[in-house]
Design a protein around this motif. Sequence first.
Motif, short mmCIF file in Angstrom:
data_model
loop_
_atom_site.label_atom_id
_atom_site.label_comp_id
_atom_site.label_asym_id
_atom_site.label_seq_id
_atom_site.Cartn_x
_atom_site.Cartn_y
_atom_site.Cartn_z
N GLU A 144 0.82 -1.22 0.00
CA GLU A 144 0.00 0.00 0.00
C GLU A 144 0.85 1.27 0.00
O GLU A 144 0.40 2.34 -0.40
N ALA A 145 2.10 1.15 0.46
CA ALA A 145 2.98 2.32 0.52
C ALA A 145 3.34 2.82 -0.88
O ALA A 145 3.79 3.96 -1.03
N LYS A 146 3.10 1.99 -1.88
CA LYS A 146 3.41 2.39 -3.25
C LYS A 146 2.31 3.25 -3.87
O LYS A 146 2.48 3.82 -4.94
N GLU A 147 1.17 3.35 -3.17
CA GLU A 147 0.07 4.17 -3.68
C GLU A 147 0.47 5.64 -3.66
O GLU A 147 1.24 6.07 -2.81
N GLU A 148 -0.09 6.40 -4.59
CA GLU A 148 0.29 7.80 -4.76
C GLU A 148 0.16 8.61 -3.47
O GLU A 148 -0.89 8.63 -2.84
N GLY A 149 1.24 9.26 -3.09
CA GLY A 149 1.23 10.14 -1.93
C GLY A 149 1.43 9.45 -0.59
O GLY A 149 1.73 10.11 0.41
N THR A 150 1.29 8.13 -0.55
CA THR A 150 1.35 7.42 0.74
C THR A 150 2.75 7.43 1.32
O THR A 150 2.95 7.77 2.49
N ALA A 151 3.74 7.07 0.52
CA ALA A 151 5.12 7.06 1.01
C ALA A 151 5.55 8.46 1.43
O ALA A 151 6.26 8.64 2.43
N SER A 152 5.09 9.46 0.71
CA SER A 152 5.42 10.85 1.04
C SER A 152 4.92 11.22 2.43
O SER A 152 5.65 11.83 3.22
N ARG A 153 3.68 10.84 2.74
CA ARG A 153 3.12 11.14 4.06
C ARG A 153 3.89 10.42 5.17
O ARG A 153 4.12 10.98 6.24
N ILE A 154 4.29 9.19 4.89
CA ILE A 154 5.03 8.42 5.89
C ILE A 154 6.40 9.04 6.13
O ILE A 154 6.82 9.24 7.27
N MET A 158 7.98 10.69 9.53
CA MET A 158 9.26 10.24 10.06
C MET A 158 10.18 11.44 10.30
O MET A 158 10.94 11.48 11.27
N GLY A 159 10.06 12.43 9.41
CA GLY A 159 10.82 13.67 9.60
C GLY A 159 10.37 14.40 10.85
O GLY A 159 11.20 14.94 11.61
N VAL A 160 9.07 14.41 11.11
CA VAL A 160 8.53 15.04 12.31
C VAL A 160 9.05 14.33 13.56
O VAL A 160 9.52 14.97 14.51
N ALA A 161 8.97 12.99 13.55
CA ALA A 161 9.43 12.21 14.72
C ALA A 161 10.91 12.47 15.00
O ALA A 161 11.31 12.68 16.15
N SER A 162 11.73 12.49 13.96
CA SER A 162 13.16 12.74 14.13
C SER A 162 13.41 14.17 14.60
O SER A 162 14.23 14.41 15.49
N GLY A 163 12.70 15.12 14.01
CA GLY A 163 12.88 16.52 14.37
C GLY A 163 12.51 16.79 15.83
O GLY A 163 13.16 17.60 16.50
N GLU A 173 16.58 14.69 6.02
CA GLU A 173 16.63 13.62 5.02
C GLU A 173 15.24 13.04 4.76
O GLU A 173 14.86 12.77 3.62
N TYR A 174 14.47 12.84 5.84
CA TYR A 174 13.12 12.29 5.68
C TYR A 174 12.20 13.29 4.98
O TYR A 174 11.41 12.91 4.11
N PHE A 175 12.30 14.57 5.35
CA PHE A 175 11.46 15.57 4.70
C PHE A 175 11.80 15.69 3.22
O PHE A 175 10.91 15.89 2.38
N LEU A 176 13.08 15.55 2.89
CA LEU A 176 13.49 15.60 1.48
C LEU A 176 12.90 14.41 0.73
O LEU A 176 12.40 14.56 -0.40
N LYS A 177 12.95 13.22 1.33
CA LYS A 177 12.36 12.04 0.70
C LYS A 177 10.87 12.24 0.48
O LYS A 177 10.31 11.85 -0.55
N ALA A 178 10.22 12.84 1.48
CA ALA A 178 8.78 13.10 1.36
C ALA A 178 8.50 14.04 0.20
O ALA A 178 7.59 13.82 -0.60
N PHE A 179 9.31 15.08 0.09
CA PHE A 179 9.13 16.08 -0.96
C PHE A 179 9.39 15.47 -2.34
O PHE A 179 8.64 15.70 -3.29
N LEU A 180 10.44 14.69 -2.47
CA LEU A 180 10.79 14.09 -3.76
C LEU A 180 9.77 13.03 -4.18
O LEU A 180 9.53 12.84 -5.38
N ALA A 181 9.17 12.36 -3.19
CA ALA A 181 8.17 11.34 -3.51
C ALA A 181 6.88 11.98 -4.03
O ALA A 181 6.21 11.43 -4.91
N ALA A 182 6.53 13.14 -3.47
CA ALA A 182 5.33 13.87 -3.89
C ALA A 182 5.50 15.32 -3.47
O ALA A 182 5.24 15.65 -2.31
N PRO A 183 6.00 16.19 -4.38
CA PRO A 183 6.27 17.58 -4.03
C PRO A 183 5.11 18.26 -3.29
O PRO A 183 3.98 18.25 -3.77
#
Length: 276
Positions: A144-154, A158-163, A173-183
């Motif tokens: 399900e993580a491959k669905e559009e926008g899902t990985a980005s939200r996760i 993760m960026g919030v938890a680390s921050g 790094e997590y926020f960048l991954k989120a942005f690149l997955a779905a700007p």
Amino acid sequence: MSEWMVCHKKKAEVPYLLKTIGKSIYTIEELCFYFWQYAQLLGESFQDQSEIQWIREQLGLTALAAELSSLLQKKAEKEELAKAVFQSVHYLSEEELAIYSKNLKKLQNLSPFERNKRKADDLVCNGQYYKALYEYSLLLKEEEAKEEGTASRIYHNMGVASGRMFLFRESAEYFLKAFLAAPDKESLRQYKLAVRLCEEEIEEDVLVQEFPGAGALDIQIYQDMQTILQKKSGKIGEVQRLQELKNEEKIAEYYRNLTEILQKWQEECRGYMNNR
């Protein structure tokens, strides 16, 4: 909440651990509160007699414990057990009980993936950041993580938890991954903030500079940073004023006040990073 509530004065000597959200509770009112705030908590409650035993032995609520045991033996719906707990102290009004029931039905209609994401989100809200990161990492392995926008939200969460643990390099790094997955503007904003909060100097990824509105975000981040630094300066002043207590050898009071100041500062900083 109900217009009137029966307050049960007994406080447990041994707390009960709500494993789903990593919270220890001491009263029946606390159990009611967490059932009300986190409907998904009920799914992992009353799996056996352990909670009921705690209610009986630690809180002395023998009548409630007997009612719950009977319901459990009859294999009643967990909603019925929760209602018994609420009604034991008149925690919810009839209208609120109806809302709770509706929320439970909505939760039951979610996929296991969505329920587990909610569980991870709740862990973040309750300060269980390492547990949340682990749960999110498991979710990323699901189809399900491959669905559009899902990985980005996760990744964003993760960026919030680390921050919120002040691990700003990992957070960026997590926020960048989120942005690149779905700007997304919010992931970009929090990425930029994490970069500036990181003690080590790190370069912004060139890809984020091409995003429309990136320049305007820089102005907002500058303002956020100024606010953070002003608050930090104020906290330093408060800590310096505490030195008088230390000079007067009021050591316990000094450390108690110091802890309160630092905790408040941490919470203020964490407020700049929010889940999606």
